[in-house]
Design an enzyme around this catalytic site. Structure first.
Site: not given
Length: 209
Positions: A51-52
Site C-alpha cells: 500500500c503506497f
C-alpha cells in the site's frame, strides 16, 4: 482472491484512457511539485512496497528527499484509476516516486530503507494486502541505479538467508510510464493521520555503516 495474485498479460489488461487524471501538483507536506523533473543533480526512482500510503510517508520524512508522490507503474493500462488497479486487471503496482539528492542521501542508503521497511519476499502481496498491485518493485532510470539496486538486493538476500527468512521476489526493472494516483491518495497519511498503514518489515536490518 488467488486470481488477483496472478499477473495478467498485456492482451488481458484494461485499455484505460488517453487523458491523464487531474491531480493537484503541490505536495501537501513540503509544498514541492509532484510532477517536476529532478533538478540540480537530484534523481528519481520508483518503489513498490505494498500500500503506497505508508510507503510515501516513510520517504517524505527522510533528509535528502526533495519530493514524493504516489502512483501506478509496471503494468499496461493507460492512465488507470485506483479502482482499476485494485481489480488486478491493469498489471500495475502501487508505487512511490521519490525525488532525492544523492549528495545528501546516496541511493544505497535509500535502498537500505526500502528493504528494511517492508517484506520483499511475499510475492503478490504485502501482509494482509493481496494482489499484484501490492508486489515489491524497484523501477530505475539509468544503468547506475540498476546496478546499485541489484547489488543491494544481493546484500539483503544474504542477510535474510542468514536469518533463515525467505527469497526476495522484488522485481527490478527500467522504469516505464508512471501514472499519478488521484489527489486524495497523495500524502494520504498527512491528511488522514489515523489512516491505514500496512507497512511492515522483516526485522532484518543492514549493519550500521
Amino acid at each position: 482472491m488467488k486470481q488477483k495474485q496472478i499477473m495478467i498479460t498485456a492482451d488481458q489488461a484494461l485499455p484505460g484512457r488517453e487523458q491523464a487524471l487531474i491531480v493537484d501538483d503541490v505536495h501537501y507536506v513540503n509544498h514541492s511539485s509532484l510532477t517536476a523533473s529532478p533538478e540540480n543533480g537530484c534523481q528519481e526512482i520508483l518503489f513498490g512496497m505494498g500500500c503506497f500510503w505508508g510507503a510515501e510517508r516513510l520517504f517524505w520524512q527522510l533528509d535528502g528527499v526533495v519530493s514524493t508522490s504516489v502512483g501506478y507503474s509496471g503494468g499496461y493500462t493507460r492512465n488507470p484509476t485506483y479502482e482499476e488497479v485494485c481489480s488486478g486487471q491493469t498489471g500495475h503496482t502501487e508505487v512511490v516516486r521519490v525525488v532525492f539528492d544523492p549528495q545528501v542521501l546516496p541511493l544505497r542508503q535509500l535502498l537500505n530503507v526500502f528493504w528494511e521497511r517492508h517484506d520483499p519476499s511475499q510475492g503478490m502481496r504485502q501482509g494482509n494486502d493481496l494482489g499484484t498491485q501490492y508486489r515489491s518493485a524497484i523501477y530505475v532510470y539509468d544503468q547506475e541505479q540498476l546496478t546499485i539496486s541489484e547489488q543491494s538486493k544481493e546484500t539483503y538476500q544474504a542477510l535474510l538467508t542468514e536469518q533463515k527468512q525467505g527469497t526476495i521476489t522484488t522485481e527490478i526493472l527500467p522504469a516505464g510510464k508512471y501514472y499519478l494516483a488521484e489527489t486524495y491518495h497523495q500524502q494520504y497519511l498527512a491528511k488522514n493521520p489515523n489512516g491505514y498503514c500496512g507497512l511492515g518489515g522483516t526485522g532484518v536490518c543492514f549493519p550500521p555503516e
